[in-house]
Scaffold this motif. Structure first.
Motif, PDB file in Angstrom:
ATOM      1  N   ASN A  46       0.834  -1.194   0.000  1.00  0.00           N
ATOM      2  CA  ASN A  46       0.000   0.000   0.000  1.00  0.00           C
ATOM      3  C   ASN A  46       0.874   1.252   0.000  1.00  0.00           C
ATOM      4  OD1 ASN A  46      -2.172  -1.634   0.149  1.00  0.00           O
ATOM      5  ND2 ASN A  46      -2.851  -1.001   2.172  1.00  0.00           N
ATOM      6  N   PRO A  47       0.523   2.238  -0.806  1.00  0.00           N
ATOM      7  CA  PRO A  47       1.280   3.492  -0.779  1.00  0.00           C
ATOM      8  C   PRO A  47       0.941   4.301   0.467  1.00  0.00           C
ATOM      9  CG  PRO A  47      -0.567   3.684  -2.273  1.00  0.00           C
ATOM     10  CD  PRO A  47      -0.560   2.259  -1.776  1.00  0.00           C
ATOM     11  N   ALA A  48       1.886   5.152   0.880  1.00  0.00           N
ATOM     12  CA  ALA A  48       1.653   6.012   2.042  1.00  0.00           C
ATOM     13  C   ALA A  48       1.113   7.359   1.567  1.00  0.00           C
ATOM     14  CB  ALA A  48       2.957   6.221   2.803  1.00  0.00           C
ATOM     15  N   ALA A  49       0.088   7.859   2.261  1.00  0.00           N
ATOM     16  CA  ALA A  49      -0.454   9.185   1.946  1.00  0.00           C
ATOM     17  C   ALA A  49       0.496  10.235   2.522  1.00  0.00           C
ATOM     18  CB  ALA A  49      -1.840   9.339   2.556  1.00  0.00           C
ATOM     19  N   VAL A  50       0.851  11.210   1.690  1.00  0.00           N
ATOM     20  CA  VAL A  50       1.827  12.230   2.084  1.00  0.00           C
ATOM     21  C   VAL A  50       1.223  13.612   1.847  1.00  0.00           C
ATOM     22  CG1 VAL A  50       4.102  13.201   1.527  1.00  0.00           C
ATOM     23  CG2 VAL A  50       3.781  10.724   1.503  1.00  0.00           C
ATOM     24  N   PRO A  51       1.173  14.470   2.892  1.00  0.00           N
ATOM     25  CA  PRO A  51       0.624  15.818   2.706  1.00  0.00           C
ATOM     26  C   PRO A  51       1.563  16.687   1.876  1.00  0.00           C
ATOM     27  CG  PRO A  51       1.505  15.573   4.938  1.00  0.00           C
ATOM     28  CD  PRO A  51       1.599  14.226   4.285  1.00  0.00           C
ATOM     29  N   ILE A  52       0.980  17.470   0.960  1.00  0.00           N
ATOM     30  CA  ILE A  52       1.767  18.389   0.125  1.00  0.00           C
ATOM     31  C   ILE A  52       1.672  19.793   0.714  1.00  0.00           C
ATOM     32  CG2 ILE A  52       1.994  19.444  -2.154  1.00  0.00           C
ATOM     33  CD1 ILE A  52       0.627  16.963  -3.312  1.00  0.00           C
ATOM     34  N   ILE A  53       2.826  20.358   1.057  1.00  0.00           N
ATOM     35  CA  ILE A  53       2.866  21.702   1.641  1.00  0.00           C
ATOM     36  C   ILE A  53       3.553  22.645   0.664  1.00  0.00           C
ATOM     37  CG2 ILE A  53       3.617  23.078   3.625  1.00  0.00           C
ATOM     38  CD1 ILE A  53       3.835  20.334   5.120  1.00  0.00           C
ATOM     39  N   ARG A  54       2.903  23.732   0.348  1.00  0.00           N
ATOM     40  CA  ARG A  54       3.511  24.724  -0.549  1.00  0.00           C
ATOM     41  C   ARG A  54       4.723  25.348   0.140  1.00  0.00           C
ATOM     42  NH1 ARG A  54       0.087  25.620  -4.756  1.00  0.00           N
ATOM     43  NH2 ARG A  54       1.330  27.389  -5.479  1.00  0.00           N
ATOM     44  N   GLU A  55       5.715  25.676  -0.656  1.00  0.00           N
ATOM     45  CA  GLU A  55       6.961  26.245  -0.126  1.00  0.00           C
ATOM     46  C   GLU A  55       6.709  27.435   0.810  1.00  0.00           C
ATOM     47  OE1 GLU A  55      10.785  28.647  -1.985  1.00  0.00           O
ATOM     48  OE2 GLU A  55       9.779  27.166  -3.245  1.00  0.00           O
ATOM     49  N   SER A  56       5.774  28.317   0.420  1.00  0.00           N
ATOM     50  CA  SER A  56       5.513  29.528   1.210  1.00  0.00           C
ATOM     51  C   SER A  56       4.873  29.222   2.568  1.00  0.00           C
ATOM     52  CB  SER A  56       4.622  30.491   0.426  1.00  0.00           C
ATOM     53  OG  SER A  56       3.441  29.823   0.004  1.00  0.00           O
ATOM     54  N   LEU A  57       4.293  28.015   2.721  1.00  0.00           N
ATOM     55  CA  LEU A  57       3.643  27.649   3.990  1.00  0.00           C
ATOM     56  C   LEU A  57       4.489  26.680   4.810  1.00  0.00           C
ATOM     57  CD1 LEU A  57       0.073  26.966   2.517  1.00  0.00           C
ATOM     58  CD2 LEU A  57       0.852  29.052   3.668  1.00  0.00           C
TER      59      LEU A  57
END
Length: 200
Positions: free
Chosen positions: A91-102
């Motif tokens: 199963n793949p792991a869910a990874v949160p995407i954070i914008r560089e500015s945040l």
């Protein structure tokens, strides 16, 4: 096969092998002895004829066949092979995407909290404390705006590439080792690089 088709196949295979082997463009350059310009020109499709010595260095780095890297679709080949492999059902792991500015303001938050408040991508590998950083600015000679860096947060003892925040310039950079300097804040290890934010 037409020379242009071979070059296109080579370009696509390099991108896939970098992603699937947990490498980056920088690590490929450093280990193969090729210049960043050479690698970028191939990946951006600016070269029609790639020198045989260059292809040999790239195939040696990835441990693949010199003749296959220009003629076979490695992604397709490995998907077919992995479907019969026990690892094919991981199963793949869910990874949160954070914008560089945040990024800086969210560094202390837990992954579970970030997963609720940010968009997700998936990482195929063992993942703990992993985030995606969506670049909004180029990192000179390494990554471009729109690229997505998959990063294992925190300090580690290995010598992999580190994503770091430079406090004086307020910009992200990639270091080849832990840099003990108060002007840098180490975000973590770069474990995968995706071109133009492409999600798996």
């Amino acid at each position: 096969m037409h020379k242009k088709d071979r070059t296109e196949k080579l370009k696509n295979n390099i991108k896939y092998l970098i992603k699937s082997r947990g490498e980056t463009r920088l690590s490929l350059c450093n280990a193969s002895g090729l210049t960043r310009t050479t690698i970028y020109n191939i990946l951006e499709g600016r070269v029609v004829h790639v020198q045989q010595s260059t292809i040999q260095k790239i195939s040696d780095f990835f441990g693949v066949s010199y003749t296959e890297i220009e003629t076979i679709d490695f992604e397709e080949k490995e998907i077919i092979e992995s479907s019969a492999s026990p690892l094919g059902n991981m199963n793949p792991a869910a990874v949160p995407i954070i914008r560089e500015s945040l990024l800086v303001q969210n560094l202390d938050k837990r992954i579970g909290e970030l997963s609720i408040t940010h968009p997700l991508t998936y990482y195929f590998g063992t993942a703990c404390n992993v985030i995606g950083v969506l670049l909004e600015n180029d990192i000179s000679g390494i990554s471009e705006s729109g690229d997505l860096l998959i990063v294992k947060k925190g300090l580690s003892s290995d010598n992999g590439e580190k994503l770091a925040y430079e406090k004086t310039t307020k910009k992200l950079t990639v270091l080849s080792h832990d840099f003990c300097n108060e002007s840098f804040c180490i975000i973590g290890d770069v474990i995968e690089e995706r071109f133009n934010g492409k999600r798996q």
